[in-house]
Design an enzyme around this catalytic site. Structure first.
Site, PDB file in Angstrom:
ATOM      1  N   ASN A 211       0.851  -1.195   0.000  1.00  0.00           N
ATOM      2  CA  ASN A 211       0.000   0.000   0.000  1.00  0.00           C
ATOM      3  C   ASN A 211       0.885   1.244   0.000  1.00  0.00           C
ATOM      4  OD1 ASN A 211       0.503   0.844   2.860  1.00  0.00           O
ATOM      5  ND2 ASN A 211      -0.376  -1.184   3.234  1.00  0.00           N
ATOM      6  N   PRO A 307      -3.706 -11.326  10.725  1.00  0.00           N
ATOM      7  CA  PRO A 307      -4.011 -11.036  12.137  1.00  0.00           C
ATOM      8  C   PRO A 307      -4.133  -9.520  12.336  1.00  0.00           C
ATOM      9  CG  PRO A 307      -1.700 -11.671  11.861  1.00  0.00           C
ATOM     10  CD  PRO A 307      -2.372 -11.900  10.536  1.00  0.00           C
ATOM     11  N   ASP A 308      -5.042  -9.109  13.188  1.00  0.00           N
ATOM     12  CA  ASP A 308      -5.153  -7.676  13.519  1.00  0.00           C
ATOM     13  C   ASP A 308      -4.259  -7.430  14.734  1.00  0.00           C
ATOM     14  OD1 ASP A 308      -5.917  -5.137  14.553  1.00  0.00           O
ATOM     15  OD2 ASP A 308      -7.697  -5.244  13.290  1.00  0.00           O
ATOM     16  N   ILE A 309      -3.131  -6.786  14.496  1.00  0.00           N
ATOM     17  CA  ILE A 309      -2.112  -6.642  15.559  1.00  0.00           C
ATOM     18  C   ILE A 309      -2.645  -5.739  16.671  1.00  0.00           C
ATOM     19  CG2 ILE A 309       0.313  -6.106  16.025  1.00  0.00           C
ATOM     20  CD1 ILE A 309       0.750  -6.300  12.942  1.00  0.00           C
ATOM     21  N   LYS A 346     -11.734  -2.362  18.374  1.00  0.00           N
ATOM     22  CA  LYS A 346     -10.407  -2.956  18.609  1.00  0.00           C
ATOM     23  C   LYS A 346      -9.994  -2.884  20.075  1.00  0.00           C
ATOM     24  CE  LYS A 346      -8.876  -2.228  13.890  1.00  0.00           C
ATOM     25  NZ  LYS A 346      -7.751  -2.543  13.012  1.00  0.00           N
TER      26      LYS A 346
HETATM   27  N1  CTP Z   1      -3.997  -2.614  12.288  1.00  0.00           N
HETATM   28  C1  CTP Z   1      -3.250  -3.664  12.765  1.00  0.00           C
HETATM   29  N2  CTP Z   1      -3.329  -4.863  12.159  1.00  0.00           N
HETATM   30  C2  CTP Z   1      -4.094  -5.066  11.086  1.00  0.00           C
HETATM   31  C3  CTP Z   1      -4.876  -3.982  10.575  1.00  0.00           C
HETATM   32  C4  CTP Z   1      -4.795  -2.772  11.195  1.00  0.00           C
HETATM   33  O1  CTP Z   1      -2.528  -3.485  13.755  1.00  0.00           O
HETATM   34  N3  CTP Z   1      -4.144  -6.251  10.503  1.00  0.00           N
HETATM   35  C5  CTP Z   1      -3.951  -1.322  12.995  1.00  0.00           C
HETATM   36  C6  CTP Z   1      -3.305  -0.201  12.234  1.00  0.00           C
HETATM   37  O2  CTP Z   1      -1.910  -0.130  12.506  1.00  0.00           O
HETATM   38  C7  CTP Z   1      -4.045   1.000  12.792  1.00  0.00           C
HETATM   39  C8  CTP Z   1      -5.439   0.467  13.077  1.00  0.00           C
HETATM   40  O3  CTP Z   1      -5.286  -0.933  13.190  1.00  0.00           O
HETATM   41  O4  CTP Z   1      -3.513   1.432  14.028  1.00  0.00           O
HETATM   42  C9  CTP Z   1      -6.476   0.778  12.091  1.00  0.00           C
HETATM   43  O5  CTP Z   1      -6.058   0.416  10.812  1.00  0.00           O
HETATM   44  P1  CTP Z   1      -7.036   0.572   9.584  1.00  0.00           P
HETATM   45  O6  CTP Z   1      -6.386  -0.023   8.378  1.00  0.00           O
HETATM   46  O7  CTP Z   1      -7.537   1.975   9.490  1.00  0.00           O
HETATM   47  O8  CTP Z   1      -8.240  -0.309  10.115  1.00  0.00           O
HETATM   48  P2  CTP Z   1      -8.848  -1.623   9.602  1.00  0.00           P
HETATM   49  O9  CTP Z   1      -9.070  -2.506  10.773  1.00  0.00           O
HETATM   50  O10 CTP Z   1      -8.043  -2.197   8.499  1.00  0.00           O
HETATM   51  O11 CTP Z   1     -10.266  -1.126   9.102  1.00  0.00           O
HETATM   52  P3  CTP Z   1     -10.738  -0.666   7.653  1.00  0.00           P
HETATM   53  O12 CTP Z   1      -9.644  -1.043   6.688  1.00  0.00           O
HETATM   54  O13 CTP Z   1     -11.979  -1.431   7.455  1.00  0.00           O
HETATM   55  O14 CTP Z   1     -10.961   0.799   7.765  1.00  0.00           O
END
Ligand code: CTP
Length: 404
Positions: A211, A307-309, A346
Site C-alpha cells: 500500500n 491477524p489484527d495486531i 479494537k
Molecule cells: N492494524 C493492525 N493490524 C491489522 C490492521 C490494522 O494493527 N491487521 C492497525 C493499524 O496499525 C491502525 C489500526 O489498526 O492502528 C487501524 O487500521 P485501519 O487499516 O484503518 O483499520 P482496519 O481494521 O483495516 O479497518 P478498515 O480497513 O476497514 O478501515
C-alpha cells in the site's frame, strides 16, 4: 522545562556557521532550565557570534584557543573536555565532523572532542550538497558507529538560498535532545513499541501486494518518543527511511512478521500502531513464479485475513497488555464516526484519526484528530514531525497523570 536540568553541566562547542546565532538562544534555554554552560567558540565561530555575547549569556569565560596558557593554568583542555555531563556541538559544521570522524585534534574544539569520555551530541548544519556528499555520509556513519548522537539537520530553506536537508535543528529541538541524553526526559525508563510503514504480502517470489504508506509518520513518532527519553522499538515494514537516532529498529515484510515481532517486543508500557497493515494476504502464495499460460485465463487470487495486531494487543490480559495502546485510523469519509467505532471494536485506549483522502500518505504534513475517552480533539495541520512531537508529549503527560 524550567529547572529540569538543575545541576547539569553542558559544554557547548560553537562551530562556524550562519546558524551559530541559534546557539545563543540555546544557551539562554539551557540556563533557564538550570544547566551550567561552558562554551568553546571555534575560530570560524567567532566570524558569526562574538565571544562577548557568548560569555554574557553563559556567565562564564569563553574558551577558544588550545595554546592559551592562562586557560591551561585555570582549566586544562583535558579537564574542560570532561567537566560536562554532555558535550553539544551546535552548529556542527562539515569540517568539524570530518575532523571528529578522523580523530584530528588541531584546535581546542577538536582536541576536547577527541579527549572526552562524556556523551557528545551534534547538531549539524551545512549546505544541502555538502550534507549529501559521499564524504559527509561516510563521516556521519563513522560518527554514529562511534556512539556520537545527532539532532537534525532539518529540511527547509537555507541561508545559502537552496532547499533541502542541512538547516540546523531549532533550539527547542536541541533542548529536547539534550534532555534525553542527560537521562531526564519525561519518558526516561519507559518502553515503547511503534509499528510503521506498509506490509508487503507476497503473491509469488517476484510479486507482492502493498500500500501507499511511506512510514514517515510512524518513524517521526518513534524519533519524538526517543527524544523524550523513551526506550523505543520501531517495527517497520519495507521503507527506505533512516532509523531515528536512539531507536531500535526491527525490519519486517508481512503482517504476520509484524505480529510476531510485536509479540517479541513485549512487555512495553506504551504501544502505538501506526503501520498500514495489509488486511488480507494471498492465501495460496506460490514458491514458483506464476507464468502466463497461452490461452489460459489470468490467475485468480484468493485472500485470507491477516491477524489484527492492534486488536490482539489491545485485548491481551491486563498483566501483559501495555498500559496505553494507541491505534491510527486512516479514513476517507466520516472520520470521527469511523474512528470512534474502530476504537471501540479494537478496544484500544486512544485512536489518532486522519483523513487520507488528500496526499497524506507519502506527504510531509498531517492533520489529525485525537480520540480519547474525553472525546475528540482536533489538531491543526502541521508537519508529521510536529504531529509526532505533540503526540509524544501528550503520551508523556498522560503517563505522568496516571502516576499521580
Ligand atoms: N492494524 C493492525 N493490524 C491489522 C490492521 C490494522 O494493527 N491487521 C492497525 C493499524 O496499525 C491502525 C489500526 O489498526 O492502528 C487501524 O487500521 P485501519 O487499516 O484503518 O483499520 P482496519 O481494521 O483495516 O479497518 P478498515 O480497513 O476497514 O478501515
Amino acid at each position: 522545562m524550567t529547572n529540569s536540568m538543575n545541576g547539569k553541566q553542558v559544554l557547548l562547542i560553537i562551530g562556524g556557521g550562519i546558524a551559530a546565532y541559534k546557539s545563543l538562544e540555546l544557551i539562554r534555554l539551557l540556563r533557564k532550565a538550570g544547566a551550567g554552560v561552558k562554551a568553546i567558540l571555534t575560530r570560524a565561530g567567532t566570524e558569526f557570534v562574538t565571544p562577548l555575547s557568548v560569555s554574557a549569556l553563559t556567565g562564564e569565560k569563553v574558551y577558544s584557543d588550545l595554546f592559551d596558557l592562562t586557560d591551561e593554568a585555570e582549566m586544562g583542555h583535558i579537564q574542560l573536555s570532561r567537566s560536562a555531563d554532555l558535550i553539544v556541538v551546535a552548529p556542527a559544521t562539515a569540517d568539524l565532523m570530518a575532523k571528529m570522524a578522523n580523530g584530528l585534534a588541531n584546535d581546542l574544539a577538536s582536541t576536547c572532542l577527541l579527549a572526552t569520555d562524556t556523551p557528545v551530541l551534534l547538531s549539524p548544519t551545512m549546505n544541502v550538497r555538502m550534507w549529501q556528499h559521499a564524504a559527509t555520509r561516510r563521516n556521519v556513519e563513522t560518527l554514529r558507529g562511534d556512539g556520537i548522537h545527532f539532532v537534525g539537520p532539518n529540511e527547509g530553506d537555507m541561508a545559502c538560498g537552496e532547499f533541502g536537508p542541512g538547516r540546523m535543528a531549532e533550539p527547542a529541538e536541541i533542548m529536547q535532545a539534550i534532555t534525553t541524553h542527560l537521562g531526564n526526559g519525561p519518558l526516561t525508563g519507559k518502553k515503547v513499541l511503534v509499528t510503521a510503514g506498509p506490509t508487503c504480502e507476497p503473491i509469488d517470489p517476484v510479486r507482492y501486494l502493498a500500500n501507499r504508506s511511506s512510514g514517515k509518520q510512524g518513524f517521526a513518532i518513534a524519533g519524538a518518543l526517543a527524544e523524550l527519553g523513551a526506550d523505543v522499538t520501531l517495527i517497520a515494514g519495507p521503507v527506505h527511511l533512516d532509523t531515528p537516532p536512539g531507536v531500535a529498529r526491527v525490519s519486517v515484510e508481512t503482517a504476520r512478521d509484524m505480529m510476531a515481532a510485536t509479540e517479541q517486543a513485549l512487555p512495553v508500557d506504551v504501544a502505538i500502531f501506526v503501520a498500514a497493515v495489509a488486511d488480507w494476504r494471498v492465501a495460496d502464495a506460490t514458491n514458483q513464479k506464476i507464468k502466463k499460460q497461452k490461452g489460459a485465463p489470468p490467475p485468480t487470487l484468493t485472500f485470507c485475513e491477516n491477524p489484527d495486531i492492534l486488536a490482539t494487543i489491545s485485548q491481551l490480559p491486563k498483566k501483559a497488555r501495555p498500559s496505553l495502546v494507541i491505534g491510527f485510523a486512516a479514513e476517507t469519509e466520516n472520520l470521527i464516526e469511523h474512528a470512534t467505532a474502530k476504537l471501540q471494536r479494537k478496544k484500544c485506549d486512544w485512536i489518532v484519526a486522519n483523513d487520507v483522502s488528500g496526499d497524506v500518505m507519502g506527504g510531509e504534513d498531517n492533520q489529525v484528530i485525537l480520540i480519547r475517552q474525553q472525546g475528540p480533539e482536533s489538531w491543526p495541520q502541521m508537519s508529521k514531525q510536529q504531529t509526532a512531537r505533540r503526540l509524544a508529549q501528550t503520551i508523556a503527560d498522560a503517563l505522568q497523570e496516571n502516576q499521580k
